[in-house]
Design a protein around this motif. Structure first.
Motif, PDB file in Angstrom:
ATOM      1  N   LEU A   1       0.844  -1.199   0.000  1.00  0.00           N
ATOM      2  CA  LEU A   1       0.000   0.000   0.000  1.00  0.00           C
ATOM      3  C   LEU A   1       0.880   1.250   0.000  1.00  0.00           C
ATOM      4  O   LEU A   1       0.684   2.178  -0.804  1.00  0.00           O
ATOM      5  CB  LEU A   1      -0.913  -0.027   1.228  1.00  0.00           C
ATOM      6  CG  LEU A   1      -2.067   0.983   1.307  1.00  0.00           C
ATOM      7  CD1 LEU A   1      -3.090   0.504   2.344  1.00  0.00           C
ATOM      8  CD2 LEU A   1      -1.604   2.370   1.670  1.00  0.00           C
ATOM      9  N   ASN A   2       1.885   1.262   0.879  1.00  0.00           N
ATOM     10  CA  ASN A   2       2.763   2.433   0.967  1.00  0.00           C
ATOM     11  C   ASN A   2       3.648   2.588  -0.259  1.00  0.00           C
ATOM     12  O   ASN A   2       3.998   3.712  -0.650  1.00  0.00           O
ATOM     13  CB  ASN A   2       3.611   2.354   2.243  1.00  0.00           C
ATOM     14  CG  ASN A   2       2.799   2.717   3.486  1.00  0.00           C
ATOM     15  OD1 ASN A   2       1.910   3.558   3.436  1.00  0.00           O
ATOM     16  ND2 ASN A   2       3.100   2.073   4.602  1.00  0.00           N
TER      17      ASN A   2
ATOM     18  N   LEU B   1       1.562   4.405  -2.635  1.00  0.00           N
ATOM     19  CA  LEU B   1       1.464   5.803  -2.217  1.00  0.00           C
ATOM     20  C   LEU B   1       2.701   6.584  -2.650  1.00  0.00           C
ATOM     21  O   LEU B   1       2.607   7.736  -3.089  1.00  0.00           O
ATOM     22  CB  LEU B   1       1.287   5.896  -0.701  1.00  0.00           C
ATOM     23  CG  LEU B   1      -0.107   5.607  -0.160  1.00  0.00           C
ATOM     24  CD1 LEU B   1      -0.083   5.537   1.367  1.00  0.00           C
ATOM     25  CD2 LEU B   1      -1.099   6.666  -0.622  1.00  0.00           C
TER      26      LEU B   1
ATOM     27  N   PHE C   1       1.836   8.288   4.331  1.00  0.00           N
ATOM     28  CA  PHE C   1       1.947   6.838   4.454  1.00  0.00           C
ATOM     29  C   PHE C   1       1.063   6.302   5.578  1.00  0.00           C
ATOM     30  O   PHE C   1       0.817   6.981   6.582  1.00  0.00           O
ATOM     31  CB  PHE C   1       3.397   6.435   4.696  1.00  0.00           C
ATOM     32  CG  PHE C   1       4.313   6.700   3.530  1.00  0.00           C
ATOM     33  CD1 PHE C   1       4.152   6.010   2.337  1.00  0.00           C
ATOM     34  CD2 PHE C   1       5.308   7.665   3.614  1.00  0.00           C
ATOM     35  CE1 PHE C   1       4.981   6.254   1.252  1.00  0.00           C
ATOM     36  CE2 PHE C   1       6.139   7.913   2.542  1.00  0.00           C
ATOM     37  CZ  PHE C   1       5.977   7.211   1.354  1.00  0.00           C
ATOM     38  N   VAL C   2       0.564   5.085   5.377  1.00  0.00           N
ATOM     39  CA  VAL C   2      -0.235   4.406   6.402  1.00  0.00           C
ATOM     40  C   VAL C   2       0.735   3.769   7.389  1.00  0.00           C
ATOM     41  O   VAL C   2       1.616   2.994   7.007  1.00  0.00           O
ATOM     42  CB  VAL C   2      -1.141   3.337   5.763  1.00  0.00           C
ATOM     43  CG1 VAL C   2      -1.920   2.588   6.842  1.00  0.00           C
ATOM     44  CG2 VAL C   2      -2.088   3.985   4.759  1.00  0.00           C
TER      45      VAL C   2
ATOM     46  N   LEU D   1      -9.145   5.294   5.603  1.00  0.00           N
ATOM     47  CA  LEU D   1      -8.118   5.718   4.659  1.00  0.00           C
ATOM     48  C   LEU D   1      -8.585   6.950   3.894  1.00  0.00           C
ATOM     49  O   LEU D   1      -9.772   7.084   3.584  1.00  0.00           O
ATOM     50  CB  LEU D   1      -7.811   4.595   3.666  1.00  0.00           C
ATOM     51  CG  LEU D   1      -7.336   3.256   4.249  1.00  0.00           C
ATOM     52  CD1 LEU D   1      -7.004   2.282   3.127  1.00  0.00           C
ATOM     53  CD2 LEU D   1      -6.133   3.441   5.172  1.00  0.00           C
TER      54      LEU D   1
ATOM     55  N   GLN E   1      -4.773   6.986  -0.170  1.00  0.00           N
ATOM     56  CA  GLN E   1      -4.521   5.713   0.511  1.00  0.00           C
ATOM     57  C   GLN E   1      -5.484   4.631   0.024  1.00  0.00           C
ATOM     58  O   GLN E   1      -5.099   3.476  -0.172  1.00  0.00           O
ATOM     59  CB  GLN E   1      -4.654   5.911   2.022  1.00  0.00           C
ATOM     60  CG  GLN E   1      -3.553   6.752   2.640  1.00  0.00           C
ATOM     61  CD  GLN E   1      -3.847   7.158   4.068  1.00  0.00           C
ATOM     62  OE1 GLN E   1      -4.996   7.069   4.536  1.00  0.00           O
ATOM     63  NE2 GLN E   1      -2.828   7.606   4.787  1.00  0.00           N
ATOM     64  N   THR E   2      -6.738   5.000  -0.175  1.00  0.00           N
ATOM     65  CA  THR E   2      -7.716   4.043  -0.674  1.00  0.00           C
ATOM     66  C   THR E   2      -7.387   3.609  -2.093  1.00  0.00           C
ATOM     67  O   THR E   2      -7.493   2.428  -2.440  1.00  0.00           O
ATOM     68  CB  THR E   2      -9.133   4.643  -0.624  1.00  0.00           C
ATOM     69  OG1 THR E   2      -9.409   5.090   0.711  1.00  0.00           O
ATOM     70  CG2 THR E   2     -10.184   3.618  -1.019  1.00  0.00           C
TER      71      THR E   2
ATOM     72  N   TYR F   1      -4.524   1.169  -1.851  1.00  0.00           N
ATOM     73  CA  TYR F   1      -5.002  -0.119  -1.339  1.00  0.00           C
ATOM     74  C   TYR F   1      -5.669  -0.928  -2.438  1.00  0.00           C
ATOM     75  O   TYR F   1      -5.446  -2.139  -2.577  1.00  0.00           O
ATOM     76  CB  TYR F   1      -5.976   0.131  -0.189  1.00  0.00           C
ATOM     77  CG  TYR F   1      -6.699  -1.109   0.281  1.00  0.00           C
ATOM     78  CD1 TYR F   1      -6.103  -1.994   1.173  1.00  0.00           C
ATOM     79  CD2 TYR F   1      -7.994  -1.404  -0.166  1.00  0.00           C
ATOM     80  CE1 TYR F   1      -6.762  -3.142   1.602  1.00  0.00           C
ATOM     81  CE2 TYR F   1      -8.658  -2.534   0.244  1.00  0.00           C
ATOM     82  CZ  TYR F   1      -8.035  -3.398   1.135  1.00  0.00           C
ATOM     83  OH  TYR F   1      -8.703  -4.544   1.536  1.00  0.00           O
TER      84      TYR F   1
END
Length: 311
Positions: A162-163, A166, A179-180, A188, A192-193, A196
């Motif tokens: 995920l990151n 991003l 970043f998550v 999110l 971020q969504t 994902y």
């Protein structure tokens, strides 16, 4: 004319959204859309309760490009029950593309835009689709932000990927990545969504990614219904400028207002082709998902028209 704005928004958050512009009058010639005879068109006519729309999530960096359609769905809206069904078509599915021979189905959009992509769906799966929504991943983040984000349960094994996405988005648009920081259930933001929904490295590649896209859609369905009072403003300010479709405002608003009153807050989703009707094959050193088109068409029609859910 009956269409779904609720669906339109939900699909626009799967990681891809584009700029609205008049693409072309793809409704004008049924033959050019691969609709060969009247009884097909009658079955999917606008006066019927079931409406099918093609949705394409396009991987592109510029609105002047077509790009491959990495998300391909048939969106079915039942105007009587306000039920929405999503039929995901695996992007590597090996099909015939008009005047181009056989290739992965996601190549149709790159080769000929929405017209050829719709024709490819119609001719391979015996459909009569005329309308479409296309999105890419830049505008979708704005739409998700306007809806307040999406509540997602991020798995520990998904966090790194995920990151990474991003970071890629940040490199393209020049804005530092948010970043998550941890796994678990969390809300999110838009980017971020999007990141994902693009993860492929966890859960059988595209199979896992399609499941994540369904997760995002259901999360955004809840967000949409929670924002009923501000929904018209969100549509005009944040959604319409960030999508490409041949549906007009009146069509979108008419159906959107009806579906916002739907009892169900969860979309029904099936991925095609099914495992028992497909297998991976290597052709000229390229991996394709080969499928029994007759069997896949039968199961797809069962889901769309008869509410028969594959096991």
């Amino acid at each position: 004319m009956k269409r779904s704005l609720l669906l339109f928004v939900v699909l626009s958050v799967l990681g891809f959204t584009s700029t609205t512009h008049s693409q072309l009058n793809i409704k004008a010639n049924p033959v050019a859309l691969g609709i060969p005879h009247a009884n097909l068109e009658e079955r999917d006519t606008l006066s019927n309760k079931l409406i099918n729309i093609a949705f394409f999530g396009v991987d592109r960096r510029s609105t002047s490009d077509f790009g491959n359609s990495d998300i391909i769905m048939v969106v079915t809206i039942d105007m009587e029950s306000h039920k929405v069904k999503l039929s995901s078509i695996m992007r590597d599915t090996y099909v015939s593309i008009y005047a181009r021979g056989k290739n992965k189905i996601n190549a149709a959009y790159l080769e000929g835009g929405p017209r050829l992509a719709i024709r490819t769906l119609n001719e391979n799966f015996d459909l009569a689709i005329r309308d479409y929504i296309s999105v890419d991943f830049f505008g979708s983040a704005k739409i998700i932000e306007a809806l307040g984000g999406a509540e997602i349960d991020v798995k520990p094994e998904e966090l790194e990927y995920l990151n990474n996405y991003l970071g890629e988005i940040a490199g393209i648009d020049g804005v530092p990545a948010n970043f998550v920081k941890k796994a678990g259930v969390q809300r999110l933001d838009g980017k971020q969504t999007v990141a994902y929904s693009r993860i492929r490295a966890v859960g059988r590649g595209d199979y896992g990614r399609i499941n994540r896209q369904a997760t995002v859609m259901n999360a955004l369905t809840k967000s949409i219904q929670d924002k009923k009072e501000n929904f018209i403003q969100i549509v005009l300010k944040d959604i319409v400028p960030n999508i490409e479709t041949n549906l007009d405002y009146a069509q979108l608003f008419e159906i959107g207002s009806g579906l916002l009153r739907a009892k169900s807050r969860k979309l029904e989703h099936v991925r095609f082709p099914l495992d028992n009707a497909s297998e991976g094959v290597m052709i000229d050193k390229i991996w394709y998902l080969s499928t029994d088109l007759a069997k896949t068409t039968k199961s797809l029609h069962g889901f769309i028209y008869d509410d028969i859910y594959p096991e």
